[in-house]
Design a protein around this motif. Structure first.
Motif, PDB file in Angstrom:
ATOM      1  N   THR A  41       0.814  -1.218   0.000  1.00  0.00           N
ATOM      2  CA  THR A  41       0.000   0.000   0.000  1.00  0.00           C
ATOM      3  C   THR A  41       0.847   1.268   0.000  1.00  0.00           C
ATOM      4  O   THR A  41       0.323   2.374  -0.141  1.00  0.00           O
ATOM      5  N   ASP A  42       2.168   1.099   0.172  1.00  0.00           N
ATOM      6  CA  ASP A  42       3.091   2.236   0.195  1.00  0.00           C
ATOM      7  C   ASP A  42       3.583   2.512  -1.226  1.00  0.00           C
ATOM      8  O   ASP A  42       4.104   1.627  -1.899  1.00  0.00           O
ATOM      9  N   ALA A  43       3.414   3.751  -1.675  1.00  0.00           N
ATOM     10  CA  ALA A  43       3.819   4.111  -3.039  1.00  0.00           C
ATOM     11  C   ALA A  43       5.306   3.894  -3.267  1.00  0.00           C
ATOM     12  O   ALA A  43       5.742   3.624  -4.395  1.00  0.00           O
ATOM     13  N   LYS A  44       6.115   3.986  -2.183  1.00  0.00           N
ATOM     14  CA  LYS A  44       7.559   3.824  -2.323  1.00  0.00           C
ATOM     15  C   LYS A  44       7.973   2.358  -2.509  1.00  0.00           C
ATOM     16  O   LYS A  44       9.152   2.058  -2.659  1.00  0.00           O
ATOM     17  N   ALA A  45       6.988   1.469  -2.490  1.00  0.00           N
ATOM     18  CA  ALA A  45       7.278   0.053  -2.735  1.00  0.00           C
ATOM     19  C   ALA A  45       7.348  -0.248  -4.233  1.00  0.00           C
ATOM     20  O   ALA A  45       7.632  -1.373  -4.629  1.00  0.00           O
ATOM     21  N   TYR A  46       7.103   0.785  -5.058  1.00  0.00           N
ATOM     22  CA  TYR A  46       7.059   0.590  -6.502  1.00  0.00           C
ATOM     23  C   TYR A  46       7.993   1.554  -7.226  1.00  0.00           C
ATOM     24  O   TYR A  46       8.284   2.633  -6.740  1.00  0.00           O
ATOM     25  N   ARG A  47       8.435   1.124  -8.401  1.00  0.00           N
ATOM     26  CA  ARG A  47       9.276   1.965  -9.240  1.00  0.00           C
ATOM     27  C   ARG A  47       8.495   2.324 -10.510  1.00  0.00           C
ATOM     28  O   ARG A  47       8.162   1.440 -11.303  1.00  0.00           O
ATOM     29  N   PRO A  48       8.175   3.608 -10.697  1.00  0.00           N
ATOM     30  CA  PRO A  48       7.429   4.007 -11.895  1.00  0.00           C
ATOM     31  C   PRO A  48       8.342   4.173 -13.107  1.00  0.00           C
ATOM     32  O   PRO A  48       9.408   4.769 -13.006  1.00  0.00           O
ATOM     33  N   ILE A  49       7.934   3.640 -14.228  1.00  0.00           N
ATOM     34  CA  ILE A  49       8.680   3.782 -15.475  1.00  0.00           C
ATOM     35  C   ILE A  49       7.712   4.281 -16.545  1.00  0.00           C
ATOM     36  O   ILE A  49       6.619   3.736 -16.700  1.00  0.00           O
ATOM     37  N   THR A  50       8.097   5.313 -17.246  1.00  0.00           N
ATOM     38  CA  THR A  50       7.239   5.868 -18.290  1.00  0.00           C
ATOM     39  C   THR A  50       7.736   5.444 -19.666  1.00  0.00           C
ATOM     40  O   THR A  50       8.907   5.647 -20.000  1.00  0.00           O
ATOM     41  N   LEU A  51       6.835   4.858 -20.451  1.00  0.00           N
ATOM     42  CA  LEU A  51       7.145   4.463 -21.823  1.00  0.00           C
ATOM     43  C   LEU A  51       6.597   5.522 -22.767  1.00  0.00           C
ATOM     44  O   LEU A  51       5.401   5.824 -22.745  1.00  0.00           O
ATOM     45  N   LEU A  52       7.467   6.109 -23.569  1.00  0.00           N
ATOM     46  CA  LEU A  52       7.073   7.160 -24.507  1.00  0.00           C
ATOM     47  C   LEU A  52       7.004   6.605 -25.929  1.00  0.00           C
ATOM     48  O   LEU A  52       7.713   5.650 -26.259  1.00  0.00           O
ATOM     49  N   PRO A  53       6.180   7.223 -26.782  1.00  0.00           N
ATOM     50  CA  PRO A  53       6.073   6.770 -28.171  1.00  0.00           C
ATOM     51  C   PRO A  53       7.422   6.848 -28.901  1.00  0.00           C
ATOM     52  O   PRO A  53       8.153   7.831 -28.758  1.00  0.00           O
ATOM     53  N   VAL A  54       7.738   5.826 -29.664  1.00  0.00           N
ATOM     54  CA  VAL A  54       8.996   5.785 -30.413  1.00  0.00           C
ATOM     55  C   VAL A  54       9.073   6.936 -31.406  1.00  0.00           C
ATOM     56  O   VAL A  54      10.147   7.544 -31.590  1.00  0.00           O
ATOM     57  N   LEU A  55       7.963   7.274 -32.048  1.00  0.00           N
ATOM     58  CA  LEU A  55       7.972   8.354 -33.031  1.00  0.00           C
ATOM     59  C   LEU A  55       8.329   9.690 -32.375  1.00  0.00           C
ATOM     60  O   LEU A  55       9.016  10.524 -32.971  1.00  0.00           O
ATOM     61  N   GLY A  56       7.873   9.871 -31.131  1.00  0.00           N
ATOM     62  CA  GLY A  56       8.227  11.086 -30.404  1.00  0.00           C
ATOM     63  C   GLY A  56       9.700  11.117 -30.046  1.00  0.00           C
ATOM     64  O   GLY A  56      10.347  12.165 -30.113  1.00  0.00           O
ATOM     65  N   LYS A  57      10.255   9.973 -29.667  1.00  0.00           N
ATOM     66  CA  LYS A  57      11.680   9.905 -29.348  1.00  0.00           C
ATOM     67  C   LYS A  57      12.526  10.220 -30.577  1.00  0.00           C
ATOM     68  O   LYS A  57      13.574  10.876 -30.481  1.00  0.00           O
ATOM     69  N   LEU A  58      12.072   9.754 -31.733  1.00  0.00           N
ATOM     70  CA  LEU A  58      12.797  10.065 -32.971  1.00  0.00           C
ATOM     71  C   LEU A  58      12.788  11.564 -33.242  1.00  0.00           C
ATOM     72  O   LEU A  58      13.800  12.139 -33.656  1.00  0.00           O
ATOM     73  N   LEU A  59      11.644  12.206 -32.983  1.00  0.00           N
ATOM     74  CA  LEU A  59      11.567  13.655 -33.196  1.00  0.00           C
ATOM     75  C   LEU A  59      12.457  14.401 -32.199  1.00  0.00           C
ATOM     76  O   LEU A  59      13.074  15.415 -32.554  1.00  0.00           O
ATOM     77  N   GLU A  60      12.561  13.902 -30.965  1.00  0.00           N
ATOM     78  CA  GLU A  60      13.472  14.506 -29.990  1.00  0.00           C
ATOM     79  C   GLU A  60      14.915  14.432 -30.491  1.00  0.00           C
ATOM     80  O   GLU A  60      15.693  15.385 -30.340  1.00  0.00           O
ATOM     81  N   ARG A  61      15.263  13.298 -31.092  1.00  0.00           N
ATOM     82  CA  ARG A  61      16.622  13.148 -31.617  1.00  0.00           C
ATOM     83  C   ARG A  61      16.852  14.124 -32.777  1.00  0.00           C
ATOM     84  O   ARG A  61      17.950  14.677 -32.928  1.00  0.00           O
ATOM     85  N   VAL A  62      15.823  14.331 -33.578  1.00  0.00           N
ATOM     86  CA  VAL A  62      15.914  15.306 -34.667  1.00  0.00           C
ATOM     87  C   VAL A  62      16.138  16.700 -34.099  1.00  0.00           C
ATOM     88  O   VAL A  62      16.949  17.475 -34.624  1.00  0.00           O
ATOM     89  N   MET A  63      15.446  17.023 -33.013  1.00  0.00           N
ATOM     90  CA  MET A  63      15.612  18.328 -32.375  1.00  0.00           C
ATOM     91  C   MET A  63      17.054  18.549 -31.934  1.00  0.00           C
ATOM     92  O   MET A  63      17.623  19.631 -32.124  1.00  0.00           O
ATOM     93  N   LEU A  64      17.663  17.519 -31.356  1.00  0.00           N
ATOM     94  CA  LEU A  64      19.052  17.647 -30.915  1.00  0.00           C
ATOM     95  C   LEU A  64      19.994  17.824 -32.101  1.00  0.00           C
ATOM     96  O   LEU A  64      20.980  18.559 -32.016  1.00  0.00           O
ATOM     97  N   ARG A  65      19.689  17.128 -33.206  1.00  0.00           N
ATOM     98  CA  ARG A  65      20.516  17.267 -34.414  1.00  0.00           C
ATOM     99  C   ARG A  65      20.402  18.678 -34.994  1.00  0.00           C
ATOM    100  O   ARG A  65      21.383  19.225 -35.521  1.00  0.00           O
ATOM    101  N   CYS A  66      19.209  19.244 -34.886  1.00  0.00           N
ATOM    102  CA  CYS A  66      18.970  20.573 -35.478  1.00  0.00           C
ATOM    103  C   CYS A  66      19.461  21.710 -34.584  1.00  0.00           C
ATOM    104  O   CYS A  66      19.592  22.840 -35.047  1.00  0.00           O
ATOM    105  N   ALA A  67      19.688  21.413 -33.322  1.00  0.00           N
ATOM    106  CA  ALA A  67      20.127  22.466 -32.396  1.00  0.00           C
ATOM    107  C   ALA A  67      21.292  21.975 -31.544  1.00  0.00           C
ATOM    108  O   ALA A  67      21.186  21.891 -30.317  1.00  0.00           O
ATOM    109  N   PRO A  68      22.422  21.626 -32.174  1.00  0.00           N
ATOM    110  CA  PRO A  68      23.571  21.126 -31.403  1.00  0.00           C
ATOM    111  C   PRO A  68      24.139  22.150 -30.432  1.00  0.00           C
ATOM    112  O   PRO A  68      24.809  21.794 -29.463  1.00  0.00           O
ATOM    113  N   ALA A  69      23.857  23.437 -30.692  1.00  0.00           N
ATOM    114  CA  ALA A  69      24.398  24.481 -29.816  1.00  0.00           C
ATOM    115  C   ALA A  69      23.844  24.386 -28.403  1.00  0.00           C
ATOM    116  O   ALA A  69      24.448  24.883 -27.456  1.00  0.00           O
TER     117      ALA A  69
END
Length: 302
Positions: A41-69
């Motif tokens: 019943t204690d929330a600290k007994a669990y580890r939360p993991i968030t799964l994000l859409p692969v297509l969104g992760k690809l766009l994040e990588r594009v963002m880093l490529r477009c703004a290396p500065a």
């Protein structure tokens, strides 16, 4: 990849128009039991993991490529999420300072940031990204990236959604870089002479060299005041109760009194830093003992 031309057009349009599609921001929360002794019943007994859409992760990588500065000018004192740096390089800084210092004493302060990556303030990250040279279209996409983010907990055929308002999105490609951007000016603070600061992600270590105990206390007072004020500006809190300090060079008759926000930081004779147990003599005896105990326990279980 199916329909590569169409995918290319979609990503190109996102970059040009500065848009991060809403459907690619929704995360799916997976809760995994930690296997500790806490009641279920204690929330600290669990580890939360968030799964994000692969297509969104690809766009994040594009963002880093477009703004290396954004990440190009990150301080050399940040060893986390940085090419060519690691926990090993961060530990080397600490050990070399302690072993080769010309001062009689070296005091290490291991700071704990409450919540750290979970409490990162989005507006400040965007301000610093823009200051770092983020192109207008990528900055616009970054604003959209932080708008209407949601995390959903799926249980059977039910789902509960919660809107995110802070923190580096767990599991994201962009999150680690944005954290480094947020932390960068902390590592560039005008520290007193004989004081150095290094970090691995959110693990911050301050090293103070001095010929006297009073000198350590004086330099610590000035440095921690700068750190505390940085935390206030960035809406991050340094926890004095979870932070520790240890003399890693020289032997003092009594430990220095080091305070953060008016509260004393606990003096210790050993501390676990980046997975390694360091003792005040830097002998690694305690670390070897811990590894031996774990190996013995593992063999007994088998």
């Amino acid at each position: 990849m199916a329909a590569p031309r169409e995918f290319h057009l979609v990503y190109a349009k996102c970059v040009v128009e500065g848009v991060f599609p809403k459907v690619w921001k929704d995360g799916r929360l997976i809760v995994i039991p930690k296997g500790n002794d806490k009641p279920l019943t204690d929330a600290k007994a669990y580890r939360p993991i968030t799964l994000l859409p692969v297509l969104g992760k690809l766009l994040e990588r594009v963002m880093l490529r477009c703004a290396p500065a954004i990440s190009r000018g990150i301080s050399e004192y940040q060893h986390g999420f940085s090419p060519g740096r690691s926990t090993l390089t961060a530990l080397r800084v600490l050990l070399s300072t302690a072993r080769y210092s010309r001062a009689c004493y070296v005091q290490a302060i291991f700071l704990d940031i409450s919540g750290a990556l979970y409490n990162a303030w989005w507006p400040m990250m965007m301000v610093k990204a823009k200051r770092g040279g983020c192109p207008p279209n990528i900055y616009k996409m970054l604003v959209d990236y932080f708008t209407s983010r949601r995390v959903g907990l799926f249980i059977g055929d039910r789902v509960e959604w919660k809107t995110s308002t802070m923190g580096c999105p767990q599991g994201s490609v962009l999150g680690p870089t944005l954290w480094n951007v947020l932390m960068d000016d902390l590592l560039r603070l005008p520290l007193p002479e004989g004081v150095a600061m290094t970090a691995y992600a959110d693990d911050v270590t301050i090293l103070i060299e001095s010929q006297t105990r009073a000198g350590i206390e004086s330099r610590a007072r000035v440095t921690l005041d700068l750190v505390r004020k940085w935390g206030l500006r960035n809406r991050l809190e340094f926890s004095s109760s979870k932070s520790t300090t240890m003399t890693v060079r020289g032997k003092l008759q009594r430990p220095p009194v080091i305070k953060l926000g008016g509260e004393s930081i606990k003096n210790v004779t050993n501390a676990k830093v980046l997975g390694v147990v360091l003792d005040s003599g830097l002998s690694f005896v305690q670390h070897a003992s811990d590894i031996s105990e774990r190996a013995t326990w593992s063999n007994s279980v088998k």
